[in-house]
Scaffold this active site. Structure first.
Site, short mmCIF file in Angstrom:
data_model
loop_
_atom_site.label_atom_id
_atom_site.label_comp_id
_atom_site.label_asym_id
_atom_site.label_seq_id
_atom_site.Cartn_x
_atom_site.Cartn_y
_atom_site.Cartn_z
N ASP A 71 -0.39 -68.21 -15.25
CA ASP A 71 -0.33 -69.62 -14.84
C ASP A 71 0.13 -70.52 -15.98
O ASP A 71 0.27 -70.08 -17.12
CB ASP A 71 -1.70 -70.07 -14.30
CG ASP A 71 -2.86 -69.64 -15.20
OD1 ASP A 71 -2.60 -69.20 -16.34
OD2 ASP A 71 -4.02 -69.73 -14.77
N ASN A 140 -16.12 -71.56 -11.38
CA ASN A 140 -16.11 -71.73 -9.91
C ASN A 140 -15.53 -70.51 -9.20
O ASN A 140 -15.23 -70.56 -8.02
CB ASN A 140 -15.36 -73.00 -9.51
CG ASN A 140 -13.89 -72.96 -9.92
OD1 ASN A 140 -13.42 -71.99 -10.49
ND2 ASN A 140 -13.18 -74.04 -9.63
N HIS A 142 -12.62 -69.03 -9.90
CA HIS A 142 -11.15 -68.95 -9.79
C HIS A 142 -10.60 -67.83 -10.65
O HIS A 142 -11.18 -67.44 -11.66
CB HIS A 142 -10.48 -70.30 -10.07
CG HIS A 142 -10.40 -70.74 -11.50
ND1 HIS A 142 -10.46 -72.07 -11.87
CD2 HIS A 142 -10.27 -70.06 -12.66
CE1 HIS A 142 -10.34 -72.17 -13.17
NE2 HIS A 142 -10.23 -70.97 -13.68
N GLU A 147 -7.94 -71.96 -7.16
CA GLU A 147 -9.22 -72.65 -6.99
C GLU A 147 -9.88 -72.26 -5.66
O GLU A 147 -9.22 -71.72 -4.76
CB GLU A 147 -8.98 -74.16 -7.03
CG GLU A 147 -8.34 -74.66 -8.32
CD GLU A 147 -9.31 -74.68 -9.50
OE1 GLU A 147 -10.23 -73.85 -9.57
OE2 GLU A 147 -9.13 -75.56 -10.37
#
Ligand code: GLP
Length: 263
Positions: A71, A140, A142, A147
């Site tokens: 990413d 979280n 990810h 996400e």
């Protein structure tokens, strides 16, 4: 999912580096160059240092290795020290003495981000796909920048970062306002296409995400849980990151009784 619980962060790095090195050597033994998927964040940094140590000791030949990062932030100049172009150059390309033209990072400055995402997918395919993909995990759940509620079949695309991820990553920037709001990220489907996936995590801050990923349901609310679908996913974590798992003794039992011929 294979779960290896190590006694320290250093041991996580060593096991992960040896696993990546084994893939690179196996490809080399049949006259091919491996394709290595790279992650950023703090979690894989020890793995990169351990790989560099193998290279410097002449125990690993990375000539011809091709890499694809997961990413990149959108809009951050590549010269910015927190752009993933800069992080990958500093943590991977330079210490492993890789050919920079073989190290690919999504183009967060592209004038046409959607076309850049399609081109990235095409480049991975043209390289023959990813042999071994290293990933971290966000608090979280990810992976990459996928996400919660990301499609479990997603491909490389433009995403908006969640407030939690921006807050988590603010420690790398002067203030939270300096954290970009958007990114390009390989999709979960892209990650699942890698022939082998290694997820590394250390510390109690990751314990909830790790428990949800391994022992929770398959759900886009925890994108990393998609690795339950992968045929060759190994999770390498320290005791703190493993502290909310229910089946710790079972994972240790499997690790201790792993036959020597199983990689
Ligand atoms: C970022 C990256 C992820 C990484 C995550 C966790 O959001 N895009 O690939 O897994 O951070 O970072 P850390 O390893 O620093 O906790």
């Amino acid at each position: 999912m294979r779960v290896i619980i190590a006694d320290s962060a250093a041991e996580v790095a060593e096991i992960a580096a040896n696993t990546v090195a084994a893939v690179i050597r196996a490809k080399r033994s049949v006259g091919q160059n491996a394709v290595f998927g790279l992650a950023t964040g703090s979690s894989p940094m020890g793995t990169y240092r351990a790989l560099a140590a193998l290279v410097n000791a002449d125990e690993l030949d990375v000539d011809g290795l091709t890499c694809f990062a997961l990413d990149e932030y959108v809009g951050l100049e590549y010269s910015h020290p927190e752009s993933y172009h800069a992080v990958i150059a500093q943590a991977v390309t330079t210490p492993l003495r890789l050919d920079p033209s073989r190290v690919h990072v999504p183009d967060g400055l592209a004038s046409d981000p959607l076309a850049a995402c399609d081109a990235y997918e095409a480049a991975i395919a043209a390289a023959g796909g990813i042999d071994v993909q290293l990933v971290g995990i966000g608090t979280n759940g990810h992976i990459g920048f996928n996400e919660p509620t990301s499609s479990l079949m997603s491909r490389t695309r433009f995403k908006t970062l969640s407030p939690q991820t921006r807050a988590d990553n603010a420690r790398f920037f002067d203030s939270i306002d300096a954290v970009p709001k958007h990114c390009l990220t390989q999709g979960i489907g892209t990650v699942l296409d890698a022939r082998k996936v290694i997820l590394v995590a250390q510390g109690a801050g990751k314990a909830d995400a790790i428990a949800a990923m391994i022992e929770g349901p398959l759900t886009s609310m925890c994108p990393a849980s998609a690795l339950q679908l992968h045929r060759d996913a190994t999770v390498i974590i320290d005791r703190e990151a493993a502290s909310k798992l229910q089946l710790t003794e079972y994972y240790d039992y499997i690790t201790q009784n792993q036959p020597p011929h199983v990689p």
